[in-house]
Design an enzyme around this catalytic site. Structure first.
Site, mmCIF file in Angstrom:
data_model
loop_
_atom_site.group_PDB
_atom_site.id
_atom_site.type_symbol
_atom_site.label_atom_id
_atom_site.label_comp_id
_atom_site.label_asym_id
_atom_site.label_seq_id
_atom_site.Cartn_x
_atom_site.Cartn_y
_atom_site.Cartn_z
ATOM 1 C CG HIS A 38 3.697 -0.943 1.305
ATOM 2 N ND1 HIS A 38 2.705 -0.304 0.593
ATOM 3 C CD2 HIS A 38 4.032 -2.037 0.570
ATOM 4 C CE1 HIS A 38 2.453 -0.982 -0.517
ATOM 5 N NE2 HIS A 38 3.248 -2.043 -0.547
ATOM 6 C CD GLU A 40 2.803 2.568 3.117
ATOM 7 O OE1 GLU A 40 1.782 2.010 3.562
ATOM 8 O OE2 GLU A 40 3.099 2.573 1.905
ATOM 9 N NE ARG A 97 6.139 -0.413 -2.520
ATOM 10 C CZ ARG A 97 4.931 0.125 -2.646
ATOM 11 N NH1 ARG A 97 4.643 1.251 -2.009
ATOM 12 N NH2 ARG A 97 4.006 -0.446 -3.395
ATOM 13 C CG HIS A 124 -1.521 0.852 2.280
ATOM 14 N ND1 HIS A 124 -0.468 0.317 1.574
ATOM 15 C CD2 HIS A 124 -2.373 -0.181 2.516
ATOM 16 C CE1 HIS A 124 -0.676 -0.979 1.375
ATOM 17 N NE2 HIS A 124 -1.819 -1.303 1.953
#
Length: 423
Positions: free
Chosen positions: A174, A177, A230, A301
């Site tokens: 993602h 992150e 994202r 994550h």
């Protein structure tokens, strides 16, 4: 020569930043909303498909974190009031967090790679090149494949001897992150340079396969244009919305049990088909080619401070659930024992957080027989969310190492680190 390399990288970064018009989030707020049922949570998730005005930060079993354009705040307030849903401000001005995160660029030493700031893709690639040059006898480059926009997806293998059990780390799937790739690069450096006896044992008696940035297109976009992006960057031919959620794109119970969205504008859009995103297909092909060498699969994550085991697509428990929880507990206990007192929880993806089909941990577990497969959601629980201040990078990395040491020790005790292949 090395200093010149970093100066050139820094100049390229500054030029890229200066030439792009960045999306700003002035006075955008993030709210924590307590939900009473799945329907209310789904409605808030649907609201977030209006990506210009709302953005889903977190969706759990009983609360949702959602970023709101100040011009649309009344819409959210009307809904929450009508259903008496408690709502509190978590972030009062998203742009102020972004500005604070970026301010270290002007004060940090650009002549070396460190962990007091966040770096763009070009600097991470230069770091990998430097590591490969410095440690040619124990490191080798991994060519995962090529992204939609033509970027190379790079990784590194660290192996001190043949016959080690393997640990694979997927990071920054993602795009927003950033703490995940910062942690992955720190781990690479620590596994090669630490003099701590426990870390040396961890490094030298396991083969490490680490991909610091999997979603290279999305990650580059977060640095040049939209910090809160994202997804991937592949266009969807029947929609004006771009990209898919790469962690819903693996070919493992894809789109089952409402574990992903069919709406291209959703943050959890699963793509047009399993492996429609070239980044995910490339990683899956690589992992499949070495699966007999892998004992552990970890997907980094943020955020929530939780370890998530299979399954995400169903509420059923995996056959080795007790062992999965034992290694997760070891990680959590080790992290909490440090002076920071950071608390991690753990459970299955569907049980501890939400249904998520087509995710890395389920695919590795069910399709590749990697029986210790986890998603690890890093710091924090929402105070900063995806925009974790750079000052927290090193404390977080310290926690991660403590957690990994305990995780691997427990995995070994339970018999999961037996070598899966012979020469």
């Amino acid at each position: 020569m090395k200093n010149l390399l970093w100066v050139l990288v820094s100049l390229a970064v500054l030029l890229a930043i200066g030439s792009a018009e960045k999306i700003r989030y002035d006075n955008f707020k993030v709210f924590k909303i307590k939900t009473k049922n799945v329907e209310q949570r789904k409605w808030l998730e649907q609201l977030a498909s209006d990506s210009e005005n709302f953005n889903l930060w977190h969706s759990g079993k009983d609360e949702v974190h959602i970023m709101v354009n100040p011009q649309k705040l009344i819409n959210l307030q009307n809904y929450t009031r009508s259903y008496s849903l408690p709502m509190e401000v978590m972030v009062s001005n998203v742009q102020s967090l972004i500005d604070g995160e970026q301010s270290t660029r002007s004060t940090d030493d650009d002549s070396s790679f460190g962990w007091t700031r966040y770096y763009p893709l070009s600097a991470i690639e230069a770091f990998l090149d430097d590591i490969l040059t410095k440690y040619p006898s124990v490191t080798s480059a991994i060519d995962i494949g090529t992204s939609y926009e033509g970027r190379k997806i790079r990784g590194i293998k660290i192996s001190y001897k043949e016959g080690n059990p393997g640990i694979f780390i997927e990071s920054n799937i993602h795009a927003r992150e950033w703490i995940t790739s910062a942690t992955a690069t720190w781990l690479i450096n620590e596994l090669l340079t630490s003099t701590d006896e426990k870390v040396r044992n961890l490094a030298e008696n396991h083969d490490w396969y680490i991909v610091p940035v999997l979603n290279v297109d999305g990650f580059a976009y977060t640095h040049t244009t939209d910090r809160m992006w994202r997804k991937t960057r592949q266009p969807v031919n029947f929609s004006s919305c771009i990209g898919a959620d790469p962690n819903r794109n693996y070919d493992s119970h894809w789109m089952e049990n409402n574990g992903a969205s069919a709406n291209p504008c959703s943050e959890t859009y699963a793509g047009t088909s399993p492996f429609s995103e070239p980044e995910i297909k490339a990683l899956a092909d690589y992992v499949a080619s070495i699966k007999d060498r892998l004992n552990i699969m970890l997907a980094f994550h943020s955020y929530s401070q939780v370890l998530l085991s299979p399954y995400g697509w169903t509420a059923d428990l995996p056959s080795n659930f007790d062992d999965l929880m034992a290694v997760a507990k070891a990680y959590a206990d080790a992290v909490e024992s440090l002076p920071y007192g950071t608390v991690y929880t753990y459970g299955t993806s569907s049980g501890a957080m939400y249904f998520a089909s087509g995710a890395t941990n389920d695919w590795a577990y069910s399709e590749q027989d990697i029986l210790l497969s986890f998603t690890i959601e890093f710091r924090d629980t929402g105070r900063y969310g995806f925009i974790l201040p750079p000052i927290q990078i090193l404390p977080h990395c310290e926690e991660t190492m403590a957690g990994l040491l305990a995780f691997v020790e427990k995995a070994d005790e339970l018999g999961y680190l037996n070598v899966k292949y012979t020469f």
